[in-house]
Design a protein around this motif. Structure first.
Motif, PDB file in Angstrom:
ATOM      1  N   ILE A 193       0.620  -0.810  -0.077  1.00 38.57           N
ATOM      2  CA  ILE A 193      -0.091  -0.179  -0.016  1.00 38.57           C
ATOM      3  C   ILE A 193       0.757   1.392  -0.181  1.00 38.57           C
ATOM      4  N   PRO A 194       1.037   1.746  -1.015  1.00 39.12           N
ATOM      5  CA  PRO A 194       1.752   3.199  -1.658  1.00 39.12           C
ATOM      6  C   PRO A 194       0.908   4.551  -1.101  1.00 39.12           C
ATOM      7  N   ILE A 195       1.498   5.980   0.413  1.00 40.05           N
ATOM      8  CA  ILE A 195       1.061   6.715   0.936  1.00 40.05           C
ATOM      9  C   ILE A 195       1.883   7.646   0.306  1.00 40.05           C
ATOM     10  N   GLU A 196       1.410   8.537  -0.487  1.00 43.08           N
ATOM     11  CA  GLU A 196       1.758   9.191  -1.016  1.00 43.08           C
ATOM     12  C   GLU A 196       0.926  10.703  -0.253  1.00 43.08           C
ATOM     13  N   VAL A 197       2.057  11.779   1.121  1.00 43.42           N
ATOM     14  CA  VAL A 197       1.728  12.716   1.742  1.00 43.42           C
ATOM     15  C   VAL A 197       2.061  14.251   1.041  1.00 43.42           C
ATOM     16  N   LYS A 198       1.012  14.795   1.128  1.00 41.79           N
ATOM     17  CA  LYS A 198       1.408  16.523   1.288  1.00 41.79           C
ATOM     18  C   LYS A 198       0.352  17.332   2.310  1.00 41.79           C
ATOM     19  N   ILE A 199       1.758  18.457   2.674  1.00 43.16           N
ATOM     20  CA  ILE A 199       0.497  19.231   2.983  1.00 43.16           C
ATOM     21  C   ILE A 199       1.146  20.105   2.699  1.00 43.16           C
ATOM     22  N   ILE A 215      -7.477  10.535   1.555  1.00 44.74           N
ATOM     23  CA  ILE A 215      -7.820  10.939   2.973  1.00 44.74           C
ATOM     24  C   ILE A 215      -7.787  12.281   3.730  1.00 44.74           C
ATOM     25  N   SER A 216      -7.740  13.013   4.320  1.00 47.65           N
ATOM     26  CA  SER A 216      -7.503  14.400   4.685  1.00 47.65           C
ATOM     27  C   SER A 216      -6.082  13.608   6.220  1.00 47.65           C
ATOM     28  N   TRP A 217      -5.608  15.023   6.475  1.00 43.84           N
ATOM     29  CA  TRP A 217      -5.321  15.529   8.007  1.00 43.84           C
ATOM     30  C   TRP A 217      -5.942  15.281   8.446  1.00 43.84           C
ATOM     31  N   SER A 218      -6.933  16.724   7.631  1.00 41.34           N
ATOM     32  CA  SER A 218      -7.617  17.142   9.130  1.00 41.34           C
ATOM     33  C   SER A 218      -8.519  16.517   9.939  1.00 41.34           C
ATOM     34  N   ASP A 219      -9.651  15.336   8.927  1.00 39.87           N
ATOM     35  CA  ASP A 219     -10.456  14.817   9.864  1.00 39.87           C
ATOM     36  C   ASP A 219     -10.333  13.670   9.888  1.00 39.87           C
ATOM     37  N   ASP A 220      -9.791  12.535   8.946  1.00 38.73           N
ATOM     38  CA  ASP A 220      -9.151  11.651   8.294  1.00 38.73           C
ATOM     39  C   ASP A 220      -8.076  11.015   9.945  1.00 38.73           C
ATOM     40  N   ILE A 221      -7.277  11.678   9.595  1.00 42.87           N
ATOM     41  CA  ILE A 221      -6.064  11.545  10.764  1.00 42.87           C
ATOM     42  C   ILE A 221      -6.258  12.117  11.977  1.00 42.87           C
ATOM     43  N   CYS A 222      -7.130  13.044  12.947  1.00 38.46           N
ATOM     44  CA  CYS A 222      -7.135  13.520  13.442  1.00 38.46           C
ATOM     45  C   CYS A 222      -8.715  12.525  14.228  1.00 38.46           C
ATOM     46  N   GLY A 223      -8.903  12.174  13.793  1.00 39.76           N
ATOM     47  CA  GLY A 223     -10.493  12.070  13.776  1.00 39.76           C
ATOM     48  C   GLY A 223      -9.692  10.488  14.932  1.00 39.76           C
ATOM     49  N   PHE A 231      -6.846  18.335   3.232  1.00 36.69           N
ATOM     50  CA  PHE A 231      -8.359  18.246   3.556  1.00 36.69           C
ATOM     51  C   PHE A 231      -8.977  17.358   2.410  1.00 36.69           C
ATOM     52  N   GLY A 232      -8.127  16.200   2.161  1.00 38.51           N
ATOM     53  CA  GLY A 232      -8.226  15.342   1.504  1.00 38.51           C
ATOM     54  C   GLY A 232      -8.790  15.432  -0.266  1.00 38.51           C
TER      55      GLY A 232
END
Length: 428
Positions: free
Chosen positions: A109-115, A168-176, A142-143
């Protein structure tokens, strides 16, 4: 007036719809080290959480909940999860690196991360070629969906379909996800995860943008609302300037109680950038500021040449600050008309003389400031919730509208100015 009141009420309701985020932790190492917006470091922490053998010592707890709650993958047994590798900065062809990879005997499962980083050409397309029994996971603030630029194969017409990407999002998914897990965590990992959640919220806060969008939509509902908005805008601009004047009036009153103790006398001859000046009505015009302030001469400070004076000054640039300054009574002002201006640079000779009147150990010269602090006593430049920002009108500034709040704030500020600045004056 009817539309003005109605518009203000609706704007107030819009503000309530998006309450400010309340920090989970008062102390945040991610903020202190200024790494909350650095993708590599934020990724490394996330990768360690997902790693069953990570330093958190929680085994598969994070990975299991992430797979099920975020990726909706329910087929991995606990045994398979325990034998899963989580790798950061996984190198592929041409030294390109996938931010995070989750890999075991059945999945890649590759996960590409952007901020804040920009998209790269063909990035999602290339990464998906390594996926096994999985979509590419695209983690943004924000997904957001990756553009065709990222999904299109370089120099080809092939485009990765969107159903091959899970956004997926940092704001909702990861934080939640993390917030739900905190109840199961023990110290010290619990406190660290809470700090991480706060750090994520710092870089994903869109509260002001969301409120602005709703208020703009409201203004366009009718010409009457728009007209009322223009009238309110004019009134608010004047009201903000008047609020600063009221605050400085309170400072003048409070300073009267302690000025004789420290040999201070209010400066009346030069009126240099004082808050009473009419030009402060333009404080909110453009990006510059008029530096409204309140000046006191340190009477016993005797400099050579005589035209150098030591002042105690309370000032608003954006935030409120106070400190000891040096003023040159013979210098030409920028307008070339009146005499008297701040010193361009504090020289070594000036420092030597200043040290006769203020403890040398607190001297930290910047421009014409010998030493300074915020009203909370802090000296490190930065943003503080308990320091009024009159340009952006933060909550601290708005609370000064209430007379009792303002009096209390000014009293506490003067006490801090005494503690961190004035008590170090010598022979006063």
């Amino acid at each position: 007036m009817e539309y003005n009141a109605e518009l203000l009420f609706k704007i107030s309701e819009n503000n309530k719809e998006f309450p400010p985020y309340e920090l989970l932790s008062d102390y945040n190492v991610f903020d202190i080290l200024e790494i909350n917006a650095k993708e590599v470091i934020m990724c490394r922490f996330l990768a360690d959480l997902l790693n069953p053998e990570g330093q958190h010592g929680c085994g598969i707890l994070f990975l299991k909940s992430f797979m099920r709650d975020i990726l909706k993958e329910y087929s991995m047994s606990d045994v398979l999860l325990a034998h899963t590798d989580v790798m950061k900065e996984f190198v592929i062809d041409n030294e390109r690196r996938i931010d995070i990879v989750i890999q075991n005997s059945r999945f890649f499962i590759p996960i590409e991360v952007k901020i804040y980083a920009d998209e790269q050409e063909g990035q999602c397309y290339d990464y998906y070629q390594y996926a096994q029994n999985a979509r590419i996971v695209y983690l943004t603030r924000f997904g957001n969906v990756p553009s065709e630029y990222s999904r299109k194969k370089k120099d080809r017409t092939d485009v990765l379909p969107l159903d091959c990407v899970q956004c997926i999002s940092w704001s909702d998914d990861i934080c939640g996800w993390l917030k739900k897990l905190t109840v199961q965590l023990d110290e010290p990992i619990k406190s660290t995860v809470m700090q991480y959640i706060d750090a994520i919220h710092v870089v994903t806060d869109e509260r002001n943008k969301k409120i602005m969008e709703k208020n703009l939509k409201l203004l366009y509902e009718s010409p009457d609302y728009f007209r009322a908005g223009i009238e309110i805008e004019r009134a608010i601009k004047t009201a903000k300037v008047n609020l600063m004047r009221l605050m400085f009036d309170d400072f003048k009153e409070e300073m009267e109680k302690i000025a004789p103790k420290y040999g201070l006398e209010i400066e009346k001859k030069y009126n240099y950038y004082t808050y009473e000046e009419k030009c402060n009505e333009k404080f909110y015009d453009g990006s510059s500021t008029t530096f409204p302030g309140l000046n006191y001469i340190v009477k016993k400070a005797d400099f050579h040449p005589k035209n150098i004076q030591m002042w105690f000054r309370i000032e608003v640039e954006y935030n409120l600050v106070a400190g000891i300054t040096l003023f040159d009574s013979k210098a030409e002002t920028k307008d070339g008309i009146s005499k008297g201006c701040e010193v361009d640079e504090i020289t070594e000779q000036m420092l030597e003389q200043a040290a006769k009147y203020i403890n040398r150990d607190v001297i930290t010269p910047v421009n014409w400031w010998v030493t300074w602090c915020y009203p909370n006593g802090k000296r490190r430049e930065g943003y503080y919730d308990d320091v009024p920002d009159f340009k952006n009108m933060n909550s601290c500034a708005i609370h000064l509208v209430d007379k009792q709040n303002r009096k209390k704030f000014v009293k506490n500020a003067v006490e801090n100015f005494e503690e961190y600045i004035l008590k170090y004056l010598i022979n006063t």
